[in-house]
Design a protein around this motif. Structure first.
Motif, PDB file in Angstrom:
ATOM      1  N   THR A 147      53.933  25.932   5.231  1.00  0.00           N
ATOM      2  CA  THR A 147      54.326  26.404   6.562  1.00  0.00           C
ATOM      3  C   THR A 147      54.942  27.795   6.517  1.00  0.00           C
ATOM      4  O   THR A 147      54.695  28.618   7.391  1.00  0.00           O
ATOM      5  CB  THR A 147      55.319  25.419   7.207  1.00  0.00           C
ATOM      6  N   THR A 148      55.737  28.058   5.498  1.00  0.00           N
ATOM      7  CA  THR A 148      56.480  29.322   5.424  1.00  0.00           C
ATOM      8  C   THR A 148      55.748  30.417   4.653  1.00  0.00           C
ATOM      9  O   THR A 148      56.148  31.575   4.714  1.00  0.00           O
ATOM     10  CB  THR A 148      57.846  29.108   4.745  1.00  0.00           C
ATOM     11  N   GLY A 149      54.724  30.041   3.899  1.00  0.00           N
ATOM     12  CA  GLY A 149      54.041  31.023   3.075  1.00  0.00           C
ATOM     13  C   GLY A 149      54.748  31.292   1.762  1.00  0.00           C
ATOM     14  O   GLY A 149      54.412  32.228   1.037  1.00  0.00           O
ATOM     15  N   LEU A 150      55.735  30.463   1.453  1.00  0.00           N
ATOM     16  CA  LEU A 150      56.456  30.580   0.183  1.00  0.00           C
ATOM     17  C   LEU A 150      55.819  29.640  -0.831  1.00  0.00           C
ATOM     18  O   LEU A 150      55.027  28.768  -0.476  1.00  0.00           O
ATOM     19  CB  LEU A 150      57.930  30.214   0.375  1.00  0.00           C
ATOM     20  N   THR A 151      56.195  29.796  -2.070  1.00  0.00           N
ATOM     21  CA  THR A 151      55.748  28.858  -3.092  1.00  0.00           C
ATOM     22  C   THR A 151      56.728  27.692  -3.147  1.00  0.00           C
ATOM     23  O   THR A 151      57.864  27.793  -2.664  1.00  0.00           O
ATOM     24  CB  THR A 151      55.694  29.520  -4.482  1.00  0.00           C
ATOM     25  N   VAL A 152      56.288  26.599  -3.745  1.00  0.00           N
ATOM     26  CA  VAL A 152      57.176  25.456  -3.932  1.00  0.00           C
ATOM     27  C   VAL A 152      58.385  25.870  -4.762  1.00  0.00           C
ATOM     28  O   VAL A 152      59.517  25.463  -4.482  1.00  0.00           O
ATOM     29  CB  VAL A 152      56.427  24.271  -4.588  1.00  0.00           C
ATOM     30  N   ALA A 153      58.164  26.716  -5.763  1.00  0.00           N
ATOM     31  CA  ALA A 153      59.271  27.189  -6.608  1.00  0.00           C
ATOM     32  C   ALA A 153      60.281  27.987  -5.785  1.00  0.00           C
ATOM     33  O   ALA A 153      61.501  27.857  -5.993  1.00  0.00           O
ATOM     34  CB  ALA A 153      58.738  28.036  -7.755  1.00  0.00           C
ATOM     35  N   GLU A 154      59.806  28.786  -4.839  1.00  0.00           N
ATOM     36  CA  GLU A 154      60.727  29.565  -4.002  1.00  0.00           C
ATOM     37  C   GLU A 154      61.531  28.659  -3.071  1.00  0.00           C
ATOM     38  O   GLU A 154      62.736  28.861  -2.893  1.00  0.00           O
ATOM     39  CB  GLU A 154      59.944  30.600  -3.190  1.00  0.00           C
ATOM     40  N   VAL A 155      60.878  27.661  -2.488  1.00  0.00           N
ATOM     41  CA  VAL A 155      61.588  26.718  -1.617  1.00  0.00           C
ATOM     42  C   VAL A 155      62.625  25.943  -2.424  1.00  0.00           C
ATOM     43  O   VAL A 155      63.761  25.755  -1.985  1.00  0.00           O
ATOM     44  CB  VAL A 155      60.604  25.763  -0.909  1.00  0.00           C
ATOM     45  N   THR A 156      62.238  25.514  -3.608  1.00  0.00           N
ATOM     46  CA  THR A 156      63.156  24.790  -4.481  1.00  0.00           C
ATOM     47  C   THR A 156      64.361  25.656  -4.838  1.00  0.00           C
ATOM     48  O   THR A 156      65.507  25.183  -4.814  1.00  0.00           O
ATOM     49  CB  THR A 156      62.441  24.326  -5.762  1.00  0.00           C
ATOM     50  N   ALA A 157      64.119  26.917  -5.150  1.00  0.00           N
ATOM     51  CA  ALA A 157      65.218  27.833  -5.483  1.00  0.00           C
ATOM     52  C   ALA A 157      66.169  28.003  -4.301  1.00  0.00           C
ATOM     53  O   ALA A 157      67.389  28.041  -4.477  1.00  0.00           O
ATOM     54  CB  ALA A 157      64.667  29.190  -5.925  1.00  0.00           C
ATOM     55  N   LEU A 158      65.631  28.074  -3.088  1.00  0.00           N
ATOM     56  CA  LEU A 158      66.489  28.174  -1.902  1.00  0.00           C
ATOM     57  C   LEU A 158      67.354  26.930  -1.759  1.00  0.00           C
ATOM     58  O   LEU A 158      68.558  27.019  -1.519  1.00  0.00           O
ATOM     59  CB  LEU A 158      65.638  28.354  -0.638  1.00  0.00           C
ATOM     60  N   GLU A 159      66.732  25.760  -1.916  1.00  0.00           N
ATOM     61  CA  GLU A 159      67.471  24.499  -1.767  1.00  0.00           C
ATOM     62  C   GLU A 159      68.521  24.307  -2.860  1.00  0.00           C
ATOM     63  O   GLU A 159      69.522  23.635  -2.645  1.00  0.00           O
ATOM     64  CB  GLU A 159      66.505  23.314  -1.762  1.00  0.00           C
ATOM     65  N   ASN A 160      68.286  24.901  -4.016  1.00  0.00           N
ATOM     66  CA  ASN A 160      69.236  24.783  -5.127  1.00  0.00           C
ATOM     67  C   ASN A 160      70.238  25.929  -5.162  1.00  0.00           C
ATOM     68  O   ASN A 160      70.974  26.089  -6.141  1.00  0.00           O
ATOM     69  CB  ASN A 160      68.478  24.710  -6.458  1.00  0.00           C
ATOM     70  N   ASP A 161      70.251  26.734  -4.108  1.00  0.00           N
ATOM     71  CA  ASP A 161      71.155  27.897  -4.029  1.00  0.00           C
ATOM     72  C   ASP A 161      70.983  28.834  -5.216  1.00  0.00           C
ATOM     73  O   ASP A 161      71.943  29.449  -5.688  1.00  0.00           O
ATOM     74  CB  ASP A 161      72.618  27.451  -3.889  1.00  0.00           C
ATOM     75  N   ALA A 162      69.749  28.952  -5.680  1.00  0.00           N
ATOM     76  CA  ALA A 162      69.446  29.871  -6.776  1.00  0.00           C
ATOM     77  C   ALA A 162      68.768  31.135  -6.249  1.00  0.00           C
ATOM     78  O   ALA A 162      68.551  32.076  -7.004  1.00  0.00           O
ATOM     79  CB  ALA A 162      68.546  29.193  -7.802  1.00  0.00           C
ATOM     80  N   ASP A 163      68.416  31.150  -4.972  1.00  0.00           N
ATOM     81  CA  ASP A 163      67.784  32.308  -4.339  1.00  0.00           C
ATOM     82  C   ASP A 163      68.511  32.550  -3.032  1.00  0.00           C
ATOM     83  O   ASP A 163      68.668  31.637  -2.220  1.00  0.00           O
ATOM     84  CB  ASP A 163      66.299  32.022  -4.091  1.00  0.00           C
ATOM     85  N   PHE A 164      68.959  33.772  -2.820  1.00  0.00           N
ATOM     86  CA  PHE A 164      69.710  34.109  -1.619  1.00  0.00           C
ATOM     87  C   PHE A 164      69.008  35.166  -0.781  1.00  0.00           C
ATOM     88  O   PHE A 164      69.644  35.888  -0.022  1.00  0.00           O
ATOM     89  CB  PHE A 164      71.122  34.586  -1.992  1.00  0.00           C
ATOM     90  N   ASP A 165      67.677  35.247  -0.911  1.00  0.00           N
ATOM     91  CA  ASP A 165      66.912  36.218  -0.147  1.00  0.00           C
ATOM     92  C   ASP A 165      66.994  35.855   1.340  1.00  0.00           C
ATOM     93  O   ASP A 165      66.537  34.799   1.762  1.00  0.00           O
ATOM     94  CB  ASP A 165      65.456  36.228  -0.614  1.00  0.00           C
ATOM     95  N   ALA A 166      67.589  36.745   2.127  1.00  0.00           N
ATOM     96  CA  ALA A 166      67.846  36.456   3.538  1.00  0.00           C
ATOM     97  C   ALA A 166      66.565  36.189   4.319  1.00  0.00           C
ATOM     98  O   ALA A 166      66.536  35.302   5.183  1.00  0.00           O
ATOM     99  CB  ALA A 166      68.620  37.606   4.172  1.00  0.00           C
ATOM    100  N   SER A 167      65.500  36.934   4.043  1.00  0.00           N
ATOM    101  CA  SER A 167      64.263  36.726   4.800  1.00  0.00           C
ATOM    102  C   SER A 167      63.649  35.360   4.480  1.00  0.00           C
ATOM    103  O   SER A 167      63.117  34.693   5.372  1.00  0.00           O
ATOM    104  CB  SER A 167      63.256  37.849   4.544  1.00  0.00           C
ATOM    105  N   ARG A 168      63.737  34.927   3.242  1.00  0.00           N
ATOM    106  CA  ARG A 168      63.223  33.598   2.877  1.00  0.00           C
ATOM    107  C   ARG A 168      64.065  32.490   3.509  1.00  0.00           C
ATOM    108  O   ARG A 168      63.538  31.485   3.967  1.00  0.00           O
ATOM    109  CB  ARG A 168      63.200  33.428   1.362  1.00  0.00           C
ATOM    110  N   ILE A 169      65.364  32.688   3.513  1.00  0.00           N
ATOM    111  CA  ILE A 169      66.251  31.691   4.126  1.00  0.00           C
ATOM    112  C   ILE A 169      65.955  31.591   5.620  1.00  0.00           C
ATOM    113  O   ILE A 169      65.797  30.498   6.156  1.00  0.00           O
ATOM    114  CB  ILE A 169      67.735  32.045   3.881  1.00  0.00           C
ATOM    115  N   ARG A 170      65.860  32.745   6.302  1.00  0.00           N
ATOM    116  CA  ARG A 170      65.568  32.732   7.739  1.00  0.00           C
ATOM    117  C   ARG A 170      64.213  32.088   8.035  1.00  0.00           C
ATOM    118  O   ARG A 170      64.089  31.286   8.968  1.00  0.00           O
ATOM    119  CB  ARG A 170      65.594  34.154   8.303  1.00  0.00           C
ATOM    120  N   ARG A 171      63.205  32.433   7.240  1.00  0.00           N
ATOM    121  CA  ARG A 171      61.867  31.883   7.452  1.00  0.00           C
ATOM    122  C   ARG A 171      61.872  30.368   7.296  1.00  0.00           C
ATOM    123  O   ARG A 171      61.286  29.645   8.105  1.00  0.00           O
ATOM    124  CB  ARG A 171      60.901  32.514   6.436  1.00  0.00           C
TER     125      ARG A 171
END
Length: 77
Positions: A37-61
């Motif tokens: 849905t977001t155009g991200l990879t599973v690894a990127e979504v996982t990193a967001l959920e694990n607070d390992a990625d703080f990219d604002a555009s990915r979080i907003r998306r």
């Protein structure tokens, strides 16, 4: 009696990653669903959920796709 035990502790606010994961699970979405849905990879979504990625555009998306953008924007930093 221990004085430290009498001190009220403020509630701990959930992290942005925890809010994303909670919203995803509440909606019954898989990591693959959110990634597609977001155009991200599973690894990127996982990193967001694990607070390992703080990219604002990915979080907003991701928050927007999960319908919790307002909740994330109001989350304490």
């Amino acid at each position: 009696m221990n004085m430290v035990s009498k001190i009220a502790k403020p509630p701990v606010a959930p992290s942005v990653g925890a809010l994303l994961a909670e919203a995803r699970l509440a909606r019954g979405y898989s990591l693959n669903d959110v990634a597609e849905t977001t155009g991200l990879t599973v690894a990127e979504v996982t990193a967001l959920e694990n607070d390992a990625d703080f990219d604002a555009s990915r979080i907003r998306r991701t928050a927007s796709a999960l319908g919790i953008l307002e909740k994330i924007c109001d989350a304490p930093r």
